[in-house]
Motif scaffolding. Structure first.
Motif, PDB file in Angstrom:
ATOM      1  N   ASP A  11       0.829  -1.213   0.000  1.00  0.00           N
ATOM      2  CA  ASP A  11       0.000   0.000   0.000  1.00  0.00           C
ATOM      3  C   ASP A  11       0.862   1.260   0.000  1.00  0.00           C
ATOM      4  N   ALA A  12       1.906   1.282   0.807  1.00  0.00           N
ATOM      5  CA  ALA A  12       2.789   2.455   0.861  1.00  0.00           C
ATOM      6  C   ALA A  12       3.502   2.651  -0.475  1.00  0.00           C
ATOM      7  N   THR A  13       3.968   1.575  -1.061  1.00  0.00           N
ATOM      8  CA  THR A  13       4.649   1.658  -2.350  1.00  0.00           C
ATOM      9  C   THR A  13       3.699   2.133  -3.442  1.00  0.00           C
ATOM     10  N   ALA A  14       2.432   1.759  -3.340  1.00  0.00           N
ATOM     11  CA  ALA A  14       1.429   2.164  -4.329  1.00  0.00           C
ATOM     12  C   ALA A  14       0.967   3.604  -4.138  1.00  0.00           C
ATOM     13  N   GLY A  15       1.384   4.253  -3.057  1.00  0.00           N
ATOM     14  CA  GLY A  15       1.016   5.642  -2.827  1.00  0.00           C
ATOM     15  C   GLY A  15      -0.289   5.842  -2.086  1.00  0.00           C
ATOM     16  N   LYS A  16      -0.794   4.825  -1.401  1.00  0.00           N
ATOM     17  CA  LYS A  16      -2.028   4.990  -0.625  1.00  0.00           C
ATOM     18  C   LYS A  16      -1.727   5.806   0.624  1.00  0.00           C
ATOM     19  N   VAL A  30       3.415  10.696   3.945  1.00  0.00           N
ATOM     20  CA  VAL A  30       3.670  12.133   4.012  1.00  0.00           C
ATOM     21  C   VAL A  30       4.866  12.481   3.138  1.00  0.00           C
ATOM     22  N   CYS A  31       4.940  13.746   2.782  1.00  0.00           N
ATOM     23  CA  CYS A  31       6.109  14.287   2.116  1.00  0.00           C
ATOM     24  C   CYS A  31       6.917  15.045   3.165  1.00  0.00           C
ATOM     25  N   ILE A  32       8.229  15.002   3.016  1.00  0.00           N
ATOM     26  CA  ILE A  32       9.113  15.655   3.962  1.00  0.00           C
ATOM     27  C   ILE A  32       9.599  16.974   3.380  1.00  0.00           C
ATOM     28  N   ALA A  33       9.393  18.044   4.130  1.00  0.00           N
ATOM     29  CA  ALA A  33       9.915  19.365   3.762  1.00  0.00           C
ATOM     30  C   ALA A  33      10.994  19.726   4.784  1.00  0.00           C
ATOM     31  N   PRO A  45      19.892   9.170   3.153  1.00  0.00           N
ATOM     32  CA  PRO A  45      19.461  10.552   3.273  1.00  0.00           C
ATOM     33  C   PRO A  45      17.943  10.691   3.393  1.00  0.00           C
ATOM     34  N   VAL A  46      17.521  11.913   3.681  1.00  0.00           N
ATOM     35  CA  VAL A  46      16.100  12.212   3.804  1.00  0.00           C
ATOM     36  C   VAL A  46      15.488  12.279   2.402  1.00  0.00           C
ATOM     37  N   PRO A  47      14.500  11.436   2.105  1.00  0.00           N
ATOM     38  CA  PRO A  47      13.852  11.496   0.792  1.00  0.00           C
ATOM     39  C   PRO A  47      12.895  12.685   0.709  1.00  0.00           C
ATOM     40  N   THR A  48      13.030  13.477  -0.316  1.00  0.00           N
ATOM     41  CA  THR A  48      12.147  14.644  -0.474  1.00  0.00           C
ATOM     42  C   THR A  48      11.345  14.613  -1.773  1.00  0.00           C
ATOM     43  N   THR A  49      11.575  13.621  -2.637  1.00  0.00           N
ATOM     44  CA  THR A  49      10.871  13.579  -3.915  1.00  0.00           C
ATOM     45  C   THR A  49       9.733  12.568  -3.954  1.00  0.00           C
ATOM     46  N   HIS A  50       9.663  11.712  -2.941  1.00  0.00           N
ATOM     47  CA  HIS A  50       8.575  10.728  -2.878  1.00  0.00           C
ATOM     48  C   HIS A  50       8.113  10.591  -1.424  1.00  0.00           C
ATOM     49  N   PRO A  51       6.860  10.170  -1.229  1.00  0.00           N
ATOM     50  CA  PRO A  51       6.314  10.048   0.132  1.00  0.00           C
ATOM     51  C   PRO A  51       6.957   8.918   0.925  1.00  0.00           C
ATOM     52  N   VAL A  52       6.901   9.083   2.226  1.00  0.00           N
ATOM     53  CA  VAL A  52       7.351   8.065   3.174  1.00  0.00           C
ATOM     54  C   VAL A  52       6.217   7.812   4.159  1.00  0.00           C
ATOM     55  N   LEU A  53       6.289   6.681   4.801  1.00  0.00           N
ATOM     56  CA  LEU A  53       5.277   6.318   5.787  1.00  0.00           C
ATOM     57  C   LEU A  53       5.726   6.825   7.149  1.00  0.00           C
ATOM     58  N   THR A  54       4.846   7.546   7.829  1.00  0.00           N
ATOM     59  CA  THR A  54       5.177   8.053   9.153  1.00  0.00           C
ATOM     60  C   THR A  54       4.260   7.427  10.183  1.00  0.00           C
ATOM     61  N   ALA A  92       0.689  13.343   1.919  1.00  0.00           N
ATOM     62  CA  ALA A  92       1.013  13.016   0.522  1.00  0.00           C
ATOM     63  C   ALA A  92      -0.256  12.836  -0.293  1.00  0.00           C
ATOM     64  N   ARG A  93      -0.117  13.109  -1.566  1.00  0.00           N
ATOM     65  CA  ARG A  93      -1.195  12.900  -2.538  1.00  0.00           C
ATOM     66  C   ARG A  93      -0.595  12.117  -3.700  1.00  0.00           C
TER      67      ARG A  93
END
Length: 97
Positions: A11-16, A30-33, A45-54, A92-93
């Motif tokens: 689900d996380a990999t699919a962007g849900k 979520v997206c990290i800013a 490193p901190v990923p900023t181009t794709h969502p991560v699960l928090t 994230a969207r």
């Protein structure tokens, strides 16, 4: 890995935004800013181009799970830990930030 973990990872990999719960623990994509130019992070490193699960922050620490397959097959390499004061987490969207 068991089925609950497999479902959450898929689900996380699919962007849900709200992946399947993992033994009652519910995460959110979520997206990290970054709020600072240099962020100390375990397993960075901190990923900023794709969502991560928090998962809920614990005190001043944020624990994240990065679904990026480039991190390899060892799921422990996908786990990140950083200080909450260094980032803003934005819902994230989809699969891109």
């Amino acid at each position: 890995m068991d089925r609950a973990a497999d479902r959450t990872i898929a689900d996380a990999t699919a962007g849900k935004r709200y992946p399947a719960a993992y033994f009652g623990i519910r995460g959110e994509l979520v997206c990290i800013a970054p709020l600072n130019s240099k962020i100390p992070v375990i397993n960075g490193p901190v990923p900023t181009t794709h969502p991560v699960l928090t998962f809920q922050a614990s005190g001043d620490t944020v624990r994240l799970w990065d679904p990026d397959p480039a991190r390899g097959r060892d799921s422990s390499r996908h786990a990140l830990r950083l200080r909450a004061e260094d980032v803003a987490l934005i819902p994230a969207r989809g699969k891109r930030c």
